[in-house]
Design an enzyme around this catalytic site. Structure first.
Site, PDB file in Angstrom:
ATOM      1  N   ASP A  50       0.665  -0.956   0.051  1.00  0.00           N
ATOM      2  CA  ASP A  50      -0.041  -0.073  -0.100  1.00  0.00           C
ATOM      3  C   ASP A  50       0.893   1.368  -0.059  1.00  0.00           C
ATOM      4  O   ASP A  50       0.569   2.090   0.854  1.00  0.00           O
ATOM      5  CB  ASP A  50      -1.147  -0.093   1.037  1.00  0.00           C
ATOM      6  CG  ASP A  50      -1.902   1.104   1.069  1.00  0.00           C
ATOM      7  OD1 ASP A  50      -2.330   1.619   0.161  1.00  0.00           O
ATOM      8  OD2 ASP A  50      -2.746   1.428   2.217  1.00  0.00           O
ATOM      9  N   GLU A  95       2.314  -2.627  -5.043  1.00  0.00           N
ATOM     10  CA  GLU A  95       2.103  -1.083  -4.717  1.00  0.00           C
ATOM     11  C   GLU A  95       3.048  -0.594  -4.322  1.00  0.00           C
ATOM     12  O   GLU A  95       3.053   0.177  -3.260  1.00  0.00           O
ATOM     13  CB  GLU A  95       0.845  -1.096  -3.984  1.00  0.00           C
ATOM     14  CG  GLU A  95      -0.434  -0.819  -4.645  1.00  0.00           C
ATOM     15  CD  GLU A  95      -1.916  -0.351  -3.888  1.00  0.00           C
ATOM     16  OE1 GLU A  95      -1.691   0.467  -2.769  1.00  0.00           O
ATOM     17  OE2 GLU A  95      -2.688  -0.821  -3.990  1.00  0.00           O
ATOM     18  N   ASP A 135      -1.266  -9.686  -5.457  1.00  0.00           N
ATOM     19  CA  ASP A 135      -2.541  -9.311  -5.186  1.00  0.00           C
ATOM     20  C   ASP A 135      -3.262  -9.506  -6.402  1.00  0.00           C
ATOM     21  O   ASP A 135      -3.267  -8.648  -7.279  1.00  0.00           O
ATOM     22  CB  ASP A 135      -2.688  -7.643  -4.518  1.00  0.00           C
ATOM     23  CG  ASP A 135      -3.911  -7.091  -4.516  1.00  0.00           C
ATOM     24  OD1 ASP A 135      -4.969  -7.728  -4.498  1.00  0.00           O
ATOM     25  OD2 ASP A 135      -3.875  -5.785  -4.164  1.00  0.00           O
TER      26      ASP A 135
END
Length: 391
Positions: free
Chosen positions: A150, A180, A290
């Site tokens: 993230d 990310e 992911d």
């Protein structure tokens, strides 16, 4: 006579369709960037509604200085470094107990040390034999972590990056699959995780990466496979490596986000499966990333290819490892709903010839709050091991 009203060079119907398209683009931009619709509209309009250009512009403007303050502080006083003790709980502990995870600034500057060897003065010969046996067994295991870190969320990002480093110290994985990432985040990791080689899916915007432990894994070559119709800068990163005499194909990706991008996500999944099938028969293939997948989407693409397994399913569908994105337990994202999803997945295909390995153990990591009061990411990470399989 037609009742259609013209507005400039566009009919009302055309204008309505254009408005819907741009609203959808704004929603996608906001979801990817973590911004709001007003910011999305501004960046998209400035970049002629080109999603890739708009996202790159946003990241360049907002992300470069995330770690600047910390880097400046470290430059001021190198001699005053102080290491806090890393949480020493058993990595396999799945009790779910929430506690603050120590991630001091200097927790993870040195990630070069290998696992210490143990010895005993009691019955040295017997102890040495047991130690060699255990060491050989452990050395033959491949360990890895997969984690969407993230990086797009800049709140407490430096503290959260230190948290990731602390987990690397604790678990010492051979391979780390990351999603990310942003440029400043990976530069931060490179300064600290010097015992790892970095393979990156891009060098701007946000992207994926694979970290390889230099003393254990040798990189042969890597490639970036583009997704032709992605609107979110997504691709498939592939690294061909060797580990303990075995040939491995390591893959990671961040498949298209959002519920309304199901068709694109399934296109990307088909490409991932195709690449797994095309790998040489003497290679073990590991995809970890992911996926944003819903189980129904896996069914729609025809299920897993022959010889490919979902590691979580293969290891018995343990409930404590099911949900990797869980707004009920993880408070990093403030959302008005509870969502528990198995977005992060590991797909595995064993080599058909030569040395073979099989899934051995899996556990979620990152479930302890850091001192800043947040978790390392809004996703839990997955720690997994593979062991030699004799058959």
């Amino acid at each position: 006579m037609s009742n259609t009203v013209m507005s400039g060079n566009h009919t009302d119907q055309q204008m309505s369709a254009l408005e819907q398209t741009r609203t959808s683009l704004c929603d996608q931009f906001a979801s990817v960037s973590g911004s709001d619709s007003a910011v999305a509209q501004c960046y998209l309009a400035e970049n002629e509604w080109d999603m890739e250009r708009a996202l790159n512009s946003f990241f360049e403007a907002h992300m470069d200085s995330v770690f600047d303050v910390e880097d400046a502080e470290e430059t001021k006083d190198v001699s005053g470094k102080k290491r806090k003790e890393v949480n020493s709980s058993d990595p396999a502990d799945t009790s779910g107990t929430k506690k603050k995870f120590k991630a001091d600034k200097m927790d993870c500057i040195d990630l070069t040390a290998e696992e210490p060897t143990c010895s005993s003065s009691v019955n040295p010969q017997e102890s040495q034999a047991e130690s060699v046996t255990e060491s050989n067994a452990e050395d033959s295991k491949l360990s890895f972590i997969s984690w969407n870190v993230d990086g797009l969320d800049t709140l407490s990002l430096a503290e959260r990056a230190r948290g990731l480093c602390s987990y690397l110290v604790l678990y010492t994985p051979d391979v780390v699959f990351l999603q990310e990432l942003i440029p400043s985040y990976i530069q931060y990791l490179k300064k600290r995780a010097v015992s790892y080689l970095f393979v990156e899916g891009s060098d701007d915007g946000y992207f994926t990466g694979i970290m390889l432990k230099k003393s254990r894994v040798k990189l042969l070559e890597s490639e970036i496979v583009g997704y032709p119709t992605t609107q979110m800068l997504r691709n498939l990163l592939v690294a061909q490596v060797t580990f303990s005499g075995q040939k491995l194909y390591l893959m990671t990706s961040h498949l298209e986000s959002c519920k309304n991008q199901s068709e694109e996500r399934m296109k990307q999944l088909r490409l991932v499966f195709q690449k797994m099938k095309e790998a040489p028969e003497d290679a073990t293939v590991i995809f970890a990333g992911d996926t944003n997948l819903r189980d129904s989407e896996v069914v729609k693409v025809g299920g897993l290819p022959p010889g490919v397994c979902d590691v979580w399913e293969q290891l018995g569908k343990q409930e404590h490892c099911r949900y990797t994105w869980d707004t009920k337990a993880n408070s990093n994202k403030t959302v008005p709903y509870i969502s528990r999803c198995r977005f992060d997945r590991i797909f595995f295909r064993s080599a058909k010839t030569g040395p073979r390995v099989a899934p051995d153990h899996m556990v979620l990591v990152g479930m302890e709050k850091l001192d800043c009061g947040r978790y390392t990411s809004d996703h839990w990470g997955i720690y997994c091991t593979l062991k030699k399989h004799d058959y």
